[in-house]
Design a protein around this motif. Structure first.
Motif, PDB file in Angstrom:
ATOM      1  N   ASN A   4      24.545 -29.275  -4.608  1.00 33.35           N
ATOM      2  CA  ASN A   4      24.187 -28.479  -3.197  1.00 33.35           C
ATOM      3  C   ASN A   4      22.800 -29.046  -2.463  1.00 33.35           C
ATOM      4  O   ASN A   4      22.087 -29.931  -3.230  1.00 33.35           O
ATOM      5  CB  ASN A   4      23.675 -27.061  -3.762  1.00 33.35           C
ATOM      6  N   PHE A   5      22.796 -29.150  -1.144  1.00 42.94           N
ATOM      7  CA  PHE A   5      21.951 -29.904  -0.316  1.00 42.94           C
ATOM      8  C   PHE A   5      21.333 -28.928   0.702  1.00 42.94           C
ATOM      9  O   PHE A   5      21.176 -29.295   1.913  1.00 42.94           O
ATOM     10  CB  PHE A   5      22.610 -31.275   0.065  1.00 42.94           C
ATOM     11  N   PHE A   6      20.964 -27.692   0.332  1.00 40.05           N
ATOM     12  CA  PHE A   6      20.412 -26.754   1.161  1.00 40.05           C
ATOM     13  C   PHE A   6      18.852 -27.256   1.643  1.00 40.05           C
ATOM     14  O   PHE A   6      18.498 -26.782   2.675  1.00 40.05           O
ATOM     15  CB  PHE A   6      20.462 -25.139   0.812  1.00 40.05           C
ATOM     16  N   ILE A   7      18.316 -27.457   0.432  1.00 45.17           N
ATOM     17  CA  ILE A   7      16.824 -28.033   0.813  1.00 45.17           C
ATOM     18  C   ILE A   7      16.561 -29.545   0.966  1.00 45.17           C
ATOM     19  O   ILE A   7      17.096 -30.111  -0.088  1.00 45.17           O
ATOM     20  CB  ILE A   7      15.904 -27.395  -0.364  1.00 45.17           C
ATOM     21  N   THR A   8      15.806 -29.956   1.741  1.00 43.21           N
ATOM     22  CA  THR A   8      15.119 -31.424   1.600  1.00 43.21           C
ATOM     23  C   THR A   8      13.723 -31.520   1.396  1.00 43.21           C
ATOM     24  O   THR A   8      13.071 -30.495   1.455  1.00 43.21           O
ATOM     25  CB  THR A   8      15.527 -31.928   2.954  1.00 43.21           C
ATOM     26  N   GLU A   9      13.472 -32.597   1.170  1.00 47.04           N
ATOM     27  CA  GLU A   9      12.002 -32.890   0.785  1.00 47.04           C
ATOM     28  C   GLU A   9      11.264 -32.838   2.053  1.00 47.04           C
ATOM     29  O   GLU A   9      10.245 -32.111   2.137  1.00 47.04           O
ATOM     30  CB  GLU A   9      11.874 -34.421   0.740  1.00 47.04           C
ATOM     31  N   GLN A  10      11.879 -32.889   3.376  1.00 53.07           N
ATOM     32  CA  GLN A  10      11.156 -32.336   4.663  1.00 53.07           C
ATOM     33  C   GLN A  10      11.010 -30.911   4.733  1.00 53.07           C
ATOM     34  O   GLN A  10       9.882 -30.351   5.223  1.00 53.07           O
ATOM     35  CB  GLN A  10      11.930 -32.899   5.955  1.00 53.07           C
ATOM     36  N   HIS A  14      19.336 -31.676  -6.553  1.00 48.61           N
ATOM     37  CA  HIS A  14      20.662 -32.223  -5.675  1.00 48.61           C
ATOM     38  C   HIS A  14      21.727 -32.480  -6.746  1.00 48.61           C
ATOM     39  O   HIS A  14      22.832 -32.771  -6.406  1.00 48.61           O
ATOM     40  CB  HIS A  14      20.236 -33.218  -4.743  1.00 48.61           C
ATOM     41  N   THR A  15      21.393 -32.757  -7.825  1.00 47.32           N
ATOM     42  CA  THR A  15      22.456 -33.069  -8.784  1.00 47.32           C
ATOM     43  C   THR A  15      23.471 -31.773  -9.154  1.00 47.32           C
ATOM     44  O   THR A  15      24.615 -32.118  -9.710  1.00 47.32           O
ATOM     45  CB  THR A  15      21.949 -33.359 -10.254  1.00 47.32           C
ATOM     46  N   VAL A  59      11.734 -28.023  -7.285  1.00 48.56           N
ATOM     47  CA  VAL A  59      12.562 -27.130  -6.675  1.00 48.56           C
ATOM     48  C   VAL A  59      13.976 -26.649  -7.262  1.00 48.56           C
ATOM     49  O   VAL A  59      14.772 -27.866  -7.283  1.00 48.56           O
ATOM     50  CB  VAL A  59      12.626 -27.227  -5.364  1.00 48.56           C
ATOM     51  N   LYS A  60      14.231 -25.506  -7.497  1.00 44.16           N
ATOM     52  CA  LYS A  60      16.022 -25.249  -7.920  1.00 44.16           C
ATOM     53  C   LYS A  60      16.313 -24.431  -6.666  1.00 44.16           C
ATOM     54  O   LYS A  60      15.679 -23.493  -6.453  1.00 44.16           O
ATOM     55  CB  LYS A  60      15.792 -24.659  -9.120  1.00 44.16           C
TER      56      LYS A  60
END
Length: 240
Positions: free
Chosen positions: A36-42, A32-33, A94-95
């Motif tokens: 971009n925030f397309f993927i979350t832990e959930q 997330h650094t 995850v990237k």
């Protein structure tokens, strides 16, 4: 010979340990650094819900590879790396894919394109601040996979050129494809449209446009014209 034999025994033992690890806990690391925030832990947990081990379970190398392969099925994931350290910590790294522009079709369905030309769907939880392409895109209708049509490839050539130039990046936030298939740039400053036609002789077109901005619009004002056309060789044609 004794040293070689001992080294081989240690190497084989280390491999056996790596191939069979007892899981003590788990950590999910998403990049997330990058902004971009397309993927979350959930999202990660949901994708791997039937594959994740319980604490104390044993995981083999093949199990780790299966987790990586399943993560790559998420279109927004560019790379995945799953590993276990010597004390049983399972790390899921995850990237995400980095979008360079967004395509919005006439039916309002859209997708992002990354630097490699890979298309991936938009996210309901995050919108990237990137230039947009609208109009008659003429793509293959899919929002996942590499761009394949000539129009889509031509669009990427132009967008890549614009994004490599700080001035052009700051000036243009949208490109529209007309019903005639011509490329038109929508500026952030000024009420005009810049017609470039296609991606051919793009560098020459942009040089002429920059000169006109510097020597023309600075005198007449940024709203003096409705259309600035640079698609013709050695010309800048303007209309009010």
């Amino acid at each position: 010979m004794l040293f070689t034999a001992m080294f081989m025994i240690l190497a084989i033992s280390a491999k056996m340990i790596r191939d069979k690890q007892v899981i003590m806990d788990m950590k999910i690391d998403i990049d997330h650094t990058t902004g971009n925030f397309f993927i979350t832990e959930q999202d990660v947990l949901q994708q791997l819900q039937d594959l994740l081990p319980d604490s104390g379970a044993v995981m083999h190398t093949e199990d780790l590879k299966e987790l990586e392969e399943n993560l790559r099925k998420i279109a927004q994931v560019k790379e995945s790396n799953v590993f276990v350290d010597n004390i049983g910590h399972l790390t899921i790294d995850v990237k995400q894919r980095k979008p360079v522009y967004r395509v919005i079709r006439p039916n309002m369905k859209s997708y992002y394109v990354d630097p490699s030309g890979y298309k991936f769907p938009v996210s309901g939880q995050y919108t990237a601040n990137v230039p947009v392409v609208t109009g008659f895109i003429a793509d293959n209708g899919a929002d996942t996979g590499y761009i394949v049509t000539e129009r889509s490839k031509e669009i990427k050539v132009v967008m890549d050129y614009l994004l490599e130039d700080p001035f052009l990046t700051a000036q243009f936030g949208q490109m529209d494809i007309s019903d005639k298939g011509e490329m038109e740039l929508m500026p952030r400053v000024g009420n005009h449209v810049v017609v470039i036609g296609n991606s051919q002789q793009l560098e020459d077109k942009m040089k002429r446009l920059k000169v006109f901005y510097k020597e023309g619009l600075t005198k007449t004002g940024w709203n003096a014209y409705k259309v600035i056309n640079v698609k013709y060789k050695n010309q800048v044609v303007c209309s009010k």
